[in-house]
Design an enzyme around this catalytic site. Structure first.
Site, mmCIF file in Angstrom:
data_model
loop_
_atom_site.group_PDB
_atom_site.id
_atom_site.type_symbol
_atom_site.label_atom_id
_atom_site.label_comp_id
_atom_site.label_asym_id
_atom_site.label_seq_id
_atom_site.Cartn_x
_atom_site.Cartn_y
_atom_site.Cartn_z
ATOM 1 N N ASP A 115 0.777 -1.217 -0.278
ATOM 2 C CA ASP A 115 -0.091 -0.020 0.019
ATOM 3 C C ASP A 115 0.940 1.366 0.300
ATOM 4 O O ASP A 115 0.242 2.246 0.442
ATOM 5 C CB ASP A 115 -0.752 0.100 1.454
ATOM 6 C CG ASP A 115 -0.340 -0.072 2.521
ATOM 7 O OD1 ASP A 115 1.054 -0.309 2.668
ATOM 8 O OD2 ASP A 115 -0.910 0.047 3.652
ATOM 9 N N LYS A 166 6.637 6.097 17.164
ATOM 10 C CA LYS A 166 6.214 7.369 17.196
ATOM 11 C C LYS A 166 7.044 8.108 18.437
ATOM 12 O O LYS A 166 6.675 7.830 19.614
ATOM 13 C CB LYS A 166 4.797 7.622 17.494
ATOM 14 C CG LYS A 166 4.573 7.104 15.604
ATOM 15 C CD LYS A 166 2.744 6.730 16.192
ATOM 16 C CE LYS A 166 2.353 5.887 14.907
ATOM 17 N NZ LYS A 166 1.081 6.128 14.453
HETATM 18 P P1 GTP Z 1 -4.756 -1.233 8.505
HETATM 19 O O1 GTP Z 1 -6.047 -1.926 9.104
HETATM 20 O O2 GTP Z 1 -6.006 0.046 8.104
HETATM 21 O O3 GTP Z 1 -3.934 -0.921 9.507
HETATM 22 O O4 GTP Z 1 -4.463 -1.680 7.028
HETATM 23 P P2 GTP Z 1 -3.951 -2.800 6.565
HETATM 24 O O5 GTP Z 1 -4.934 -4.301 7.154
HETATM 25 O O6 GTP Z 1 -3.575 -3.216 5.421
HETATM 26 O O7 GTP Z 1 -2.329 -2.663 7.644
HETATM 27 P P3 GTP Z 1 -0.417 -2.502 7.666
HETATM 28 O O8 GTP Z 1 -1.148 -0.880 6.505
HETATM 29 O O9 GTP Z 1 -0.043 -2.415 8.203
HETATM 30 O O10 GTP Z 1 -0.096 -3.137 6.207
HETATM 31 C C1 GTP Z 1 1.379 -3.122 5.433
HETATM 32 C C2 GTP Z 1 0.811 -3.844 4.511
HETATM 33 O O11 GTP Z 1 0.923 -5.285 4.810
HETATM 34 C C3 GTP Z 1 -0.618 -3.682 3.294
HETATM 35 O O12 GTP Z 1 0.056 -4.512 2.114
HETATM 36 C C4 GTP Z 1 -1.504 -5.285 4.304
HETATM 37 O O13 GTP Z 1 -1.909 -5.760 3.190
HETATM 38 C C5 GTP Z 1 0.138 -5.685 4.538
HETATM 39 N N1 GTP Z 1 -0.598 -6.936 5.206
HETATM 40 C C6 GTP Z 1 -0.361 -6.633 6.651
HETATM 41 N N2 GTP Z 1 -1.398 -7.422 7.172
HETATM 42 C C7 GTP Z 1 -0.802 -8.381 6.772
HETATM 43 C C8 GTP Z 1 -0.764 -9.490 7.188
HETATM 44 O O14 GTP Z 1 -0.929 -10.540 8.343
HETATM 45 N N3 GTP Z 1 -0.363 -11.051 6.361
HETATM 46 C C9 GTP Z 1 -0.425 -10.269 4.923
HETATM 47 N N4 GTP Z 1 -0.027 -11.352 3.838
HETATM 48 N N5 GTP Z 1 -0.053 -8.875 4.220
HETATM 49 C C10 GTP Z 1 -0.284 -8.037 5.629
#
Ligand code: GTP
Length: 361
Positions: A115, A166
């Site tokens: 993302d 942070k």
């Molecule tokens: P929020 O719920 O809004 O915090 O978003 P998010 O679930 O995407 O979490 P975050 O922004 O911290 O994740 C950063 C990246 O890692 C994103 O591209 C997510 O899709 C990916 N990501 C987060 N958690 C996981 C997981 O448990 N497994 C995998 N494969 N990818 C994950």
């Protein structure tokens, strides 16, 4: 410098998160697939990976996993070989990396949060990693205000000295940019079979174990698209060419209107606005930094600023939406005002003048 062969690199993109901060948009579509300047967000990142010469990409999926394969298939349209590695229970960012380990073929593994919109030069990042004989290299980006992020100081040799949460008083403007180059053997040190955060658990543990962790620092374009505010801004920057993307043409303008959309005369589209396929924009409306998903309708005289209008949603005449998110298929009545982070859930109907922040109807 010895250089590196990008064909000998596995890319891993983590796309399994639920994207809760972008709800309600992520109720129907995973965050990396949300349309951004007319393409699924992930297309911009995958195109960057392909442009570097990397061929093999493993997508670490979990939430709404099937959507990725439907869109990207074997990756050949992008010149990539894409494979999918599914987590039935999300394993977190660290667990997601560990989970792809059995499918890795190369000793150098570059991992991306799915993302992040970034202009970092991946070739230079990989060269830095090899040139420093690092076990792990983090892309660190300099930002104007590092207080909202974890800061990552480095010493004069480029070695990371700490991972700091942070803080109001960060010692450096370098932050973790969500892109890492691992030596394959380091991935085997990540705990298996349970959720693990790479940022909070794996990196600090590697540092205290004396693993050679380096930071590749730059100040290129960078934005984590995780919140509505950042999503809107990143989309607008892509439309206007402020954010780089090999998937988009070089010369871009103030607004992007897709095939099958209709924009009535007298509508003003500025600030990197995107109008999706089949969307309809009424006369006299003003869209500034708006993201209008496919099939949405904005009626005459409405003002949409820095907001996202979901698939098939409808905004009635003379409404004002500023810094808002309207869920798929929602119906916003005439002269409603939705400001300052308002979110309307999919399918919700707001009657004419149903919500206002001012009295001058
Ligand atoms: P929020 O719920 O809004 O915090 O978003 P998010 O679930 O995407 O979490 P975050 O922004 O911290 O994740 C950063 C990246 O890692 C994103 O591209 C997510 O899709 C990916 N990501 C987060 N958690 C996981 C997981 O448990 N497994 C995998 N494969 N990818 C994950």
């Amino acid at each position: 410098m010895s250089g590196f062969d990008p064909k000998k690199v596995d890319a891993v993109v983590l796309v399994g998160g639920k994207g809760t901060r972008l709800r309600p948009l992520t109720l129907s579509m995973p965050k990396p697939m949300l349309p951004t300047a007319g393409l699924p967000f992930l297309t911009h990142l995958l195109s960057r990976i392909a442009a570097t010469g990397i061929e093999r990409v493993l997508l670490g999926t979990s939430y709404k996993a099937e959507v990725f394969e439907e869109e990207f298939g074997d990756g050949s349209k992008l010149g990539l070989q894409i494979e999918y590695v599914f987590e039935s229970d999300p394993l977190g960012t660290g667990g997601g990396i560990a989970n792809v380990a059995p499918r890795l073929r190369h000793d150098t593994v570059v991992v991306f949060n799915g993302d992040v919109l970034s202009g970092a030069d991946l070739g230079s990042l990989l060269e830095f990693h090899h040139g420093h004989s690092a076990d792990l290299t983090l892309h660190l980006v300099r930002v104007a205000d590092p207080r909202a992020f974890g800061s990552v100081p480095t010493d004069e040799n480029g070695r990371v000295t700490a991972f700091l949460e942070k803080t109001q008083d960060p010692p450096t403007d370098q932050i973790n940019a969500g892109c890492y180059v691992f030596d394959r053997k380091i991935i085997d040190r990540i705990p298996r079979g349970r959720p693990v955060s790479v940022e909070r658990e794996v990196f600090p543990a590697l540092l205290s174990d004396g693993v050679k962790v380096c930071g590749y620092v730059d100040a290129t374009y960078w934005r984590d698209m995780g919140t509505p505010e950042d999503f809107v801004r990143g989309s607008s920057d892509l439309v206007r060419g402020i954010a780089p993307s090999p998937a988009l043409p070089g010369d871009r303008g103030e607004a992007l209107v897709h095939d099958g959309a209709s924009v009535a005369p007298g509508a003003v589209l500025i600030g990197g606005t995107v109008v999706g396929r089949g969307a309809e924009i009424g006369p006299g409306s003003r869209l500034d930094g708006a993201v209008i998903f496919d099939g949405a309708r904005v009626d005459a005289g409405s003002v949409i600023e820095r907001s996202i209008i979901g698939f098939g949603a409808h905004v009635g005449p003379r409404a004002l939406i500023r810094d808002g998110v309207i869920g798929d298929g929602a119906n916003i009545g005439a002269r409603c005002e939705l400001l300052r982070g308002a979110r309307v859930w999919p399918g919700v109907e707001l009657p004419d003048c149903g919500i206002r922040y001012s009295s001058d109807v």
